[in-house]
Design a protein around this motif. Structure first.
Motif, PDB file in Angstrom:
ATOM      1  N   ARG A   1     -30.377 -53.641  24.056  1.00 43.64           N
ATOM      2  CA  ARG A   1     -29.421 -55.312  25.353  1.00 43.64           C
ATOM      3  C   ARG A   1     -30.575 -54.372  27.144  1.00 43.64           C
ATOM      4  O   ARG A   1     -30.025 -55.333  28.058  1.00 43.64           O
ATOM      5  N   VAL A   2     -29.437 -52.902  26.750  1.00 45.04           N
ATOM      6  CA  VAL A   2     -29.530 -52.695  27.546  1.00 45.04           C
ATOM      7  C   VAL A   2     -31.035 -51.201  27.930  1.00 45.04           C
ATOM      8  O   VAL A   2     -30.313 -50.374  27.253  1.00 45.04           O
ATOM      9  N   GLN A   3     -31.841 -51.847  28.700  1.00 45.72           N
ATOM     10  CA  GLN A   3     -33.341 -50.989  28.653  1.00 45.72           C
ATOM     11  C   GLN A   3     -33.737 -49.973  29.759  1.00 45.72           C
ATOM     12  O   GLN A   3     -34.514 -49.235  29.815  1.00 45.72           O
ATOM     13  N   GLN A   4     -32.482 -50.185  30.504  1.00 47.21           N
ATOM     14  CA  GLN A   4     -32.968 -49.321  32.126  1.00 47.21           C
ATOM     15  C   GLN A   4     -31.980 -48.166  32.217  1.00 47.21           C
ATOM     16  O   GLN A   4     -30.371 -48.397  31.821  1.00 47.21           O
ATOM     17  N   LEU A   5     -31.953 -46.995  32.867  1.00 45.57           N
ATOM     18  CA  LEU A   5     -31.145 -46.031  32.722  1.00 45.57           C
ATOM     19  C   LEU A   5     -31.149 -45.705  34.001  1.00 45.57           C
ATOM     20  O   LEU A   5     -31.476 -45.444  34.593  1.00 45.57           O
ATOM     21  N   SER A   6     -29.552 -45.882  34.867  1.00 43.44           N
ATOM     22  CA  SER A   6     -29.435 -46.216  35.274  1.00 43.44           C
ATOM     23  C   SER A   6     -28.720 -44.683  36.447  1.00 43.44           C
ATOM     24  O   SER A   6     -28.565 -43.790  35.788  1.00 43.44           O
ATOM     25  N   ALA A   7     -28.767 -44.402  37.633  1.00 41.84           N
ATOM     26  CA  ALA A   7     -28.859 -43.301  38.178  1.00 41.84           C
ATOM     27  C   ALA A   7     -27.331 -42.848  37.777  1.00 41.84           C
ATOM     28  O   ALA A   7     -27.095 -41.583  38.036  1.00 41.84           O
ATOM     29  N   SER A   8     -26.215 -43.538  37.546  1.00 44.13           N
ATOM     30  CA  SER A   8     -24.504 -43.192  37.198  1.00 44.13           C
ATOM     31  C   SER A   8     -24.810 -42.396  36.195  1.00 44.13           C
ATOM     32  O   SER A   8     -23.689 -42.178  35.053  1.00 44.13           O
ATOM     33  N   LEU A   9     -25.591 -43.046  34.822  1.00 42.01           N
ATOM     34  CA  LEU A   9     -26.259 -42.027  33.703  1.00 42.01           C
ATOM     35  C   LEU A   9     -26.725 -40.941  33.542  1.00 42.01           C
ATOM     36  O   LEU A   9     -27.403 -40.579  32.005  1.00 42.01           O
ATOM     37  N   LEU A  10     -27.694 -39.996  34.772  1.00 44.87           N
ATOM     38  CA  LEU A  10     -27.937 -39.553  34.610  1.00 44.87           C
ATOM     39  C   LEU A  10     -27.571 -38.434  34.227  1.00 44.87           C
ATOM     40  O   LEU A  10     -28.128 -37.703  32.932  1.00 44.87           O
ATOM     41  N   LEU A  11     -26.552 -37.828  34.837  1.00 48.30           N
ATOM     42  CA  LEU A  11     -25.457 -36.511  34.112  1.00 48.30           C
ATOM     43  C   LEU A  11     -25.333 -37.044  32.625  1.00 48.30           C
ATOM     44  O   LEU A  11     -25.298 -35.821  31.619  1.00 48.30           O
ATOM     45  N   PRO A  12     -24.669 -38.097  32.558  1.00 48.98           N
ATOM     46  CA  PRO A  12     -24.640 -38.346  30.943  1.00 48.98           C
ATOM     47  C   PRO A  12     -25.990 -37.711  29.999  1.00 48.98           C
ATOM     48  O   PRO A  12     -26.014 -37.014  28.931  1.00 48.98           O
ATOM     49  N   GLY A  13     -27.411 -38.137  30.379  1.00 46.91           N
ATOM     50  CA  GLY A  13     -28.494 -37.971  29.623  1.00 46.91           C
ATOM     51  C   GLY A  13     -28.658 -36.998  29.863  1.00 46.91           C
ATOM     52  O   GLY A  13     -28.820 -36.348  28.511  1.00 46.91           O
ATOM     53  N   LEU A  14     -28.269 -36.151  31.042  1.00 52.16           N
ATOM     54  CA  LEU A  14     -28.731 -34.443  30.946  1.00 52.16           C
ATOM     55  C   LEU A  14     -28.464 -33.894  29.765  1.00 52.16           C
ATOM     56  O   LEU A  14     -28.384 -33.081  28.947  1.00 52.16           O
ATOM     57  N   LEU A  15     -26.967 -34.332  30.004  1.00 49.92           N
ATOM     58  CA  LEU A  15     -26.226 -33.710  28.709  1.00 49.92           C
ATOM     59  C   LEU A  15     -26.605 -34.192  27.346  1.00 49.92           C
ATOM     60  O   LEU A  15     -26.209 -33.718  26.435  1.00 49.92           O
ATOM     61  N   VAL A  16     -26.598 -35.167  26.719  1.00 48.09           N
ATOM     62  CA  VAL A  16     -27.534 -35.836  25.224  1.00 48.09           C
ATOM     63  C   VAL A  16     -28.207 -34.425  25.476  1.00 48.09           C
ATOM     64  O   VAL A  16     -28.692 -34.555  24.218  1.00 48.09           O
ATOM     65  N   ALA A  17     -29.828 -34.584  26.300  1.00 50.87           N
ATOM     66  CA  ALA A  17     -30.340 -33.972  26.085  1.00 50.87           C
ATOM     67  C   ALA A  17     -29.955 -32.632  25.729  1.00 50.87           C
ATOM     68  O   ALA A  17     -31.052 -32.306  24.145  1.00 50.87           O
ATOM     69  N   LEU A  18     -29.055 -32.302  26.380  1.00 55.72           N
ATOM     70  CA  LEU A  18     -29.321 -31.083  25.877  1.00 55.72           C
ATOM     71  C   LEU A  18     -28.519 -29.796  24.705  1.00 55.72           C
ATOM     72  O   LEU A  18     -28.915 -29.409  24.590  1.00 55.72           O
ATOM     73  N   ILE A  19     -27.776 -30.969  24.475  1.00 54.62           N
ATOM     74  CA  ILE A  19     -26.472 -30.800  23.261  1.00 54.62           C
ATOM     75  C   ILE A  19     -27.454 -31.549  21.781  1.00 54.62           C
ATOM     76  O   ILE A  19     -27.462 -30.663  20.912  1.00 54.62           O
ATOM     77  N   ALA A  20     -28.223 -32.381  22.108  1.00 55.39           N
ATOM     78  CA  ALA A  20     -29.720 -32.835  21.476  1.00 55.39           C
ATOM     79  C   ALA A  20     -30.380 -31.602  21.013  1.00 55.39           C
ATOM     80  O   ALA A  20     -30.983 -30.782  19.589  1.00 55.39           O
ATOM     81  N   GLY A  21     -30.905 -31.057  21.823  1.00 52.69           N
ATOM     82  CA  GLY A  21     -32.109 -29.815  21.075  1.00 52.69           C
ATOM     83  C   GLY A  21     -31.205 -28.546  20.771  1.00 52.69           C
ATOM     84  O   GLY A  21     -31.763 -28.517  20.148  1.00 52.69           O
ATOM     85  N   LEU A  22     -29.884 -28.426  21.314  1.00 52.08           N
ATOM     86  CA  LEU A  22     -29.488 -27.078  20.667  1.00 52.08           C
ATOM     87  C   LEU A  22     -28.811 -27.741  19.471  1.00 52.08           C
ATOM     88  O   LEU A  22     -29.011 -26.587  18.515  1.00 52.08           O
ATOM     89  N   THR A  23     -28.250 -28.646  19.601  1.00 51.43           N
ATOM     90  CA  THR A  23     -28.130 -28.684  17.747  1.00 51.43           C
ATOM     91  C   THR A  23     -29.119 -28.853  16.791  1.00 51.43           C
ATOM     92  O   THR A  23     -29.422 -29.367  15.316  1.00 51.43           O
TER      93      THR A  23
END
Length: 520
Positions: free
Chosen positions: A289-311
């Protein structure tokens, strides 16, 4: 002769009126038709000249065109070979469809067991270990090449140095049929496993069976057939034809070029079309339903990528180390008494399922879809429990895959990061999709395959750049923890001994399919 007086006073007699005489020539209608005939004749001559010039132009530009066309049309046996390959590709799609239906029925059967009576959910404490032991016993005794997910077996079978007899112990129609039943049995047992990874081995086994009907001059060998079948299995399982093609190129083939690549790609697409014809042209997890990543989600998105990579890297490392074994008590127990060890792992998975309310059982499809729809209400430790349940299920050694469970774990990571950073459920949907792509890329070591599969499964084309960046970053972080998982597991399949049935629970586990069998 009349006199002048007569002529002067009286006018001479006039002859009767006549029509003026016409000059000799064609009739009026013929005169009008002649220019038309001349124009048509000129037009025909002009058209003939153009055709003649075009014919000469064709021969001058491509002098071998007509010779190649005649050779192509007269190559009857090659057309038969192509028809055989495409027919096996369609059969692969049909087999994957049947596998999907059987796996879904098995998952539904376990859910019905948990709802059977007031104490039905406690039955899993007996049912899961018992069925896990039965599945492992049958696999080790009858078809040791079906142990694990099957992707390492396909990667090993694609090596040119492997003998045909050993290859048949890893990839064949017989192994594929056993794989379907055994994976479905694991889902019926309530293990945290998926069917999508095993479809790689199933599809490769069905396609390689076509080799016996091909002519010696077919030009397509067992390597190409296995690549086509494995990719067709992924395409049909996830309803992602593009993802299947990219998976074949990124994970499987090591050749610079695939012979008859157009035929291989046609087979992959055809298998996907068979699945679409049965299940409809719908995405695996619906539409975001929400298909765009707004600027406010940039830091949480980076955190998701790092945690997903490590785990994800840690998960892949655990799978490889578990298959290889360590000089510790658990590894020695597993080597000496594999059935007892599998029963203990099955009991642990059942306990985790009770703690999570049954959310960790199976592939996690329903939970992942609910998260993407913003409707899931999960315990805070769901991601950790799913991680442990999937690892223990793979450690048992039964035929099982981790593709779909990895997507569920990644979705849980995105959900947890959104909860920690105060992101609402609706705004957290892109983070969940990023977590799926990141964890899958970190686990499998295929970032391009991961983001394309997730993009097609959730119809998230507007997030293609975000998914790509997350998958690449997570995969890079995971490489700091471990090497690519499938390459490591395939290296354990050393051709040191012929494939043989494994021993029973009374002694050390024997190596299967020409080497130690990876348990992923």
């Amino acid at each position: 002769m009349p006199s002048p007086d007569d002529t002067a006073g009286h006018p001479p007699d006039r002859a009767p009126d006549r029509a003026p005489e016409r000059a000799p020539g064609p009739p009026p209608d013929a005169a009008d038709t002649l220019p038309r005939r001349l124009a048509i004749a000129d037009l025909l001559r002009l058209l003939r000249a153009l055709l003649h010039g075009g014919w000469r132009a064709v021969h001058e530009v491509e002098p071998d065109f007509w010779r190649n066309l005649r050779a192509e049309l007269s190559a009857g046996r090659q057309w038969i070979d192509r028809a055989v390959v495409l027919a096996c590709a369609a059969a692969t799609g049909g087999v994957v469809v049947g596998f999907t239906l059987l796996a879904e029925a098995a998952s539904h059967g376990f859910q019905q067991l948990a709802q059977w009576g007031p104490h039905g959910r406690w039955l899993a404490l007996l049912w899961t270990p018992a069925l896990t032991v039965a599945l492992l016993w049958w696999t080790r005794r009858c078809v040791p090449g079906a142990l694990g997910s099957g992707i390492p077996q396909v990667v090993r079978a694609l090596e040119d140095d492997l003998e045909p007899a050993r290859r048949a112990g890893l990839v064949s129609l017989r192994v594929s049929l056993h794989k379907i039943g055994l994976v479905s049995g694991g889902l019926l047992a309530g293990l945290s496993i998926g069917r999508e990874g095993p479809t790689v081995q199933v599809g490769a086994g069905v396609m390689v069976h076509a080799e016996r009907w091909l002519s010696p001059r077919a030009g397509i060998d067992a390597h190409d057939l296995m690549v086509a079948g494995a990719a067709a299995g992924i395409a049909a399982a996830f309803n992602t034809p593009l993802g299947g093609i990219v998976f074949a190129l990124e994970q499987l083939t090591r050749r610079r070029g695939i012979s008859h690549s157009s035929l291989v790609i046609s087979g992959i697409v055809l298998a996907g079309l068979v699945a679409v014809a049965v299940f409809g042209n719908e995405t695996y997890f619906g539409r975001l339903r929400v298909q765009q990543l707004s600027a406010s989600l940039l830091l949480p998105g980076l955190l998701v990528a790092l945690i997903a990579g490590l785990t994800g890297g840690l998960f892949a490392r655990l799978i490889v180390v578990s298959a290889r074994g360590l000089p510790d008590r658990f590894s020695r127990w597993r080597a000496a008494y594999p059935l007892r060890f599998a029963a203990a792992c099955g009991l642990a998975v059942a306990l985790i399922g009770l703690a999570s309310g049954g959310a960790t059982a199976g592939a996690g499809y329903a939970t992942t879809r609910a998260l993407l729809e913003g409707q899931a209400d999960l315990p805070g430790v769901y991601t950790l429990l799913k991680f442990c349940a999937t690892w223990l299920s793979a450690w048992t050694g039964v035929p099982a895959g981790v593709f779909a469970p990895s997507l569920a774990i990644g979705a849980g990571i995105g959900h947890d990061v959104a909860a920690l950073t105060g992101v609402s459920r609706e705004a957290a949907i892109p983070l969940i999709a990023l977590g799926m792509a990141g964890f899958l890329a970190a686990t499998t070591g295929g970032p391009i395959t991961a983001f394309i599969i997730v993009m097609e499964m959730v119809s998230g084309h507007a997030m293609v750049l975000s998914l790509m960046a997350c998958a690449l970053l997570a995969s890079g972080v995971a490489r700091l923890v471990t090497a690519p998982m499938y390459v490591e597991l395939a290296a354990l399949l050393l051709p040191t001994a012929p494939a043989a049935a494994a021993s029973t629970d009374a002694g050390p586990a024997r190596q299967a399919a020409g080497g130690s069998t990876p348990q992923m």
